[in-house]
Design an enzyme around this catalytic site. Structure first.
Site, PDB file in Angstrom:
ATOM      1  N   PHE A  68       0.829  -1.200   0.000  1.00  0.00           N
ATOM      2  CA  PHE A  68       0.000   0.000   0.000  1.00  0.00           C
ATOM      3  C   PHE A  68       0.870   1.259   0.000  1.00  0.00           C
ATOM      4  CE2 PHE A  68      -2.653  -3.469   1.543  1.00  0.00           C
ATOM      5  CZ  PHE A  68      -3.676  -3.393   0.608  1.00  0.00           C
ATOM      6  N   SER A  69       0.643   2.201   0.914  1.00  0.00           N
ATOM      7  CA  SER A  69       1.311   3.501   0.811  1.00  0.00           C
ATOM      8  C   SER A  69       2.796   3.466   1.127  1.00  0.00           C
ATOM      9  CB  SER A  69       0.613   4.524   1.699  1.00  0.00           C
ATOM     10  OG  SER A  69      -0.632   4.876   1.138  1.00  0.00           O
ATOM     11  N   CYS A  70       3.326   2.341   1.580  1.00  0.00           N
ATOM     12  CA  CYS A  70       4.789   2.222   1.627  1.00  0.00           C
ATOM     13  C   CYS A  70       5.378   2.481   0.242  1.00  0.00           C
ATOM     14  CB  CYS A  70       5.209   0.841   2.112  1.00  0.00           C
ATOM     15  SG  CYS A  70       4.819   0.487   3.829  1.00  0.00           S
ATOM     16  N   LYS A  72       4.633   4.905  -1.682  1.00  0.00           N
ATOM     17  CA  LYS A  72       4.945   6.332  -1.779  1.00  0.00           C
ATOM     18  C   LYS A  72       6.353   6.625  -1.263  1.00  0.00           C
ATOM     19  CE  LYS A  72       0.179   7.987  -1.021  1.00  0.00           C
ATOM     20  NZ  LYS A  72      -0.400   6.712  -0.558  1.00  0.00           N
TER      21      LYS A  72
END
Length: 408
Positions: A68-70, A72
């Site tokens: 997921f947002s890791c 980013k």
């Protein structure tokens, strides 16, 4: 509760970290992995639990999962490398590199605004469906044309998914590479790290489906009940794009569990990785790791300059995160080792970061997504902080194998 077998290695002195990881399996049907590098060396590499509750398969050394947002955080490393190479300048307008972005009042939006969630494009004004979300050109064109939701640079709100297309297109313009290929060439391949973006549907790798835990299910239900009829919930649309993804981001065979979504380029949330791979990448941002250093000290210092903090544009309950040049910094919302830590967490409990003072690369990943009172990764980080503070130096220790550890 049935015993959970935890496999892998732990260096002497880091046993409290392994104990904290073991606590992540207090809930059944959980799979997870943890990796820690200290001064470039592997000091923790553990995995265990269930990879697929339906088929009953166990988590193995090579099990990948959506982080997921890791993702980013990985994109922010790539942006920092582009700045160090002179291809990008945090202070210049985005439109200097991506001319179409100047539309609808965005001509003065700076690269730092794009990275630090200040671009005013946290969600699409009109709901986006899944087919559109899977088309790179459609999403980047939509964002380039869109009028901002607030004046860029005047405030911040989490660009949960749009951040990936914005930063990814910017990097594509200055490097000529799509983000998946850039991530592979610059981060994964030099380190031999299992970190991917855009996984072909016929790829021969083991990917664990994410499952929705009770806390996350309860949170999304409460948010739906509190929503005012007819009003746009902008933080919710930032997560779902309106019609593209479920509020929890996953369901059986849907959302980020769907092979078509995994195959697409969604750099805001679509990374697929092992904890081992993520920890190696983050370690290499602060210390030479397996012969590779990804960011020099000056680049790190610039990258972790605080750009966004405090109350966001759209009301969400505190605590609130702090942001550097795309990097999530230590805060009450996400406690890392301390003020020299930087990284990014991800939906459901994923956490990956580096710490320059301790020369650490860290990653915790899990397939059981939680939200309310999820302390799994926090307990591990706290244990690691205690170990490092007490010992002063913990590198170079001989590893020990762990097998048959009982959860709880």
């Amino acid at each position: 509760m049935s015993p959970v077998t935890i496999e892998g290695i732990v260096a002497p002195g880091f046993e409290p970290v392994a104990d904290a990881f073991r606590a992540a399996f207090e809930v059944t049907d959980t799979g997870a992995a943890l990796a820690v590098r200290h001064r470039g060396a592997v000091v923790v590499d553990l995995w265990g639990g269930v990879a697929d509750p339906v088929r009953g398969t166990t988590w193995t050394r090579d099990t990948h999962t959506t982080v997921f947002s890791c993702t980013k955080g990985l994109m922010s490393i790539l942006a920092a490398r582009a700045v160090a190479a002179g291809l990008l300048d945090y202070e210049r307008p985005v439109a200097a590199y991506w001319p179409e972005f100047a539309q609808a009042g965005k001509a003065a939006t700076r690269v730092r605004d794009l990275l630090a969630h200040r671009a005013g494009l946290s969600a699409p004004r009109e709901a986006v469906d899944l087919a559109t979300a899977l088309e790179w050109d459609a999403m980047t064109r939509l964002l380039a044309e869109q009028e901002p939701l607030w004046e860029p640079g005047s405030g911040h709100a989490y660009h949960a998914l749009t951040h990936g297309w914005l930063v990814g297109e910017l990097l594509c313009r200055v490097t000529g590479l799509p983000p998946g290929e850039m991530l592979a060439r610059e981060l994964a391949e030099p380190l031999g790290a299992q970190v991917l973006l855009g996984v072909p549907q016929d790829a021969a790798i083991e990917i664990s489906d994410s499952i929705v835990g009770d806390g996350l299910a309860r949170l999304t239900r409460e948010q739906a009940e509190a929503r005012r009829p007819g009003a746009i919930d902008w933080p919710n649309r930032a997560m779902t794009l309106g019609d593209a993804f479920p509020p929890e981001l996953v369901a059986p065979g849907e959302g980020f569990n769907a092979p078509a979504v995994r195959a697409a380029l969604i750099p805001g949330a679509g990374g697929i990785a092992t904890a081992r791979g993520l920890a190696a990448v983050w370690s290499a941002t602060v210390v030479e790791t397996d012969g590779v250093r990804l960011l020099d000290d000056e680049t790190v210092t610039r990258g972790i300059e605080v750009v966004s903090q405090g109350e966001p544009v759209f009301a969400v309950p505190p605590p609130w995160s702090r942001w550097g040049m795309g990097f999530q910094l230590d805060s009450e919302a996400r406690r890392y080792l301390g003020p020299t830590s930087f990284g990014h967490d991800g939906a459901g409990g994923q956490v990956a970061f580096a710490d320059r003072a301790h020369e650490v690369g860290f990653a915790f990943v899990t397939n059981r997504m939680e939200a309310i009172d999820d302390h799994r990764a926090t307990r591990v980080v706290d244990a690691l902080r205690t170990v490092l503070t007490a010992s002063g130096s913990a590198g170079g220790a001989e590893s020990l194998a762990m097998r048959g550890s009982r959860s709880g």
